[in-house]
Enzyme design. Sequence first.
Site, PDB file in Angstrom:
ATOM      1  N   ASP A  13      21.121  -6.820  36.687  1.00  0.00           N
ATOM      2  CA  ASP A  13      22.146  -5.957  37.295  1.00  0.00           C
ATOM      3  C   ASP A  13      22.792  -5.031  36.267  1.00  0.00           C
ATOM      4  OD1 ASP A  13      21.835  -7.465  39.771  1.00  0.00           O
ATOM      5  OD2 ASP A  13      23.011  -9.032  38.787  1.00  0.00           O
ATOM      6  N   HIS A  41      16.779  -2.899  42.900  1.00  0.00           N
ATOM      7  CA  HIS A  41      17.112  -1.680  42.165  1.00  0.00           C
ATOM      8  C   HIS A  41      17.698  -0.678  43.148  1.00  0.00           C
ATOM      9  CE1 HIS A  41      14.048  -2.287  38.632  1.00  0.00           C
ATOM     10  NE2 HIS A  41      15.033  -3.154  38.633  1.00  0.00           N
ATOM     11  N   THR A 414      27.357   7.317  32.544  1.00  0.00           N
ATOM     12  CA  THR A 414      28.791   7.362  32.848  1.00  0.00           C
ATOM     13  C   THR A 414      29.102   7.412  34.340  1.00  0.00           C
ATOM     14  OG1 THR A 414      28.767   9.780  32.578  1.00  0.00           O
ATOM     15  CG2 THR A 414      29.347   8.454  30.639  1.00  0.00           C
TER      16      THR A 414
END
Length: 430
Positions: A13, A41, A414
């Site tokens: 994960d 996924h 990010t």
Amino acid sequence: MANVVVVGAQWGDEGKGKIVDWLAEQADVVVRFQGGHNAGHTLVIDGTTYKLSLLPSGVVRGGTLSVIGNGVVVDPWHLVDEIARLGQQGVTITPETLRIADNATLILPLHRELDHFRETANATLRIGTTKRGIGPAYEDKVGRRAIRVVDLADADLLGAKIERLLAHHNALRRGLGIEEVDGAALKTELLAIAPRILPFADTVWALLDEARRAGRRILFEGAQGALLDVDHGTYPYVTSSNIVAAQAATGSGLGPSAIGYVLGIVKAYTTRVGEGPFPTELTDAIGEKIGERGREFGVVTGRKRRCGWFDAALVRQTVRTSGIDGIALTKLDILDGFETIKICTGYRLDGRIIDHLPASQADQARVEPVYETIDGWFETTAGARSWAELPAQAIKYVRRIEELIGATVALLSTSPERDDTILVHNPFED
């Protein structure tokens, strides 16, 4: 130009889906080499979310060949369902875009039933599997009684192999008080699904060797995380296959020299699903906050993930056991706004400081994390696409992780969006 192996460097994960998708766009071939449909996924492409659990991530990319290697255990019914579900999202999968190793082991209904029985019969012995039959299928593979993809093409041989398989399983089921499996019914089920599986079957080791010799870029896509490796993980709270990077060769039929660059995927904090030791686990409000921000729920099971501070000792261990060349650090933005952040640098065990997680199950349960605390940051890192957009303290956190684990950051993620990525080094250009 290098081939690239992607491995999760924690307990799974870690955000592999996004990184694999970014790399898959540059690859000619994407290969799954271990596990089954027990690890999900999530890919977000042009605003569309795709959830995969067995198929390689390359299937959503046109012009990329996807391969399921011999190290994978394949549930044929789930495979058909997953292909159909992606078809409803506009992804067409054909034998020209997907190949399955003819020597891959099949997951059968009896494997799922045995897995479920073991996980629910005694809570004190529960491992925390997904109950999808992965472990029992690998047991039959090692026990030399498995049904493989190629067996679906020969009805007579299939019958004989089912008889051998059930000699073991029905004896086991009698002892457990479970209804025995009817061999004729199982054969009928397998022959019914065979025409939907066999068109994808191929001699994968030869196919991949040809691709390698032709200079095609191969991406080896690992599932789960190296700390769940059956040898190098937190045994017995592990999966039933090897996950470390070396398995990319064994599980695809290529030699070790074909692997190339090893990219470890590392979350900026730590999570775990299911049972087992977790030295840095946070059971307080901070852990809840991390879990809520990070949306830490399993793709396959929906189970809530346990959350904790970054464990540099564990990742450092994985860097060594997988030969990781560089890491992709994900979910840095989840730590935005924390006044202070802790990093585990080692453990205290019986008054001694150690730099790795011991193999002993008892010792793993007793270790205490040794932390260093650094200042957090209050500016946002979400969506940053260059180092210049990151707060100075966030950069300091990343650099400290590099120092502690002994590997540098190749990519920094990010947000879940594929373009919100800071590229330091392209693994394919190594």
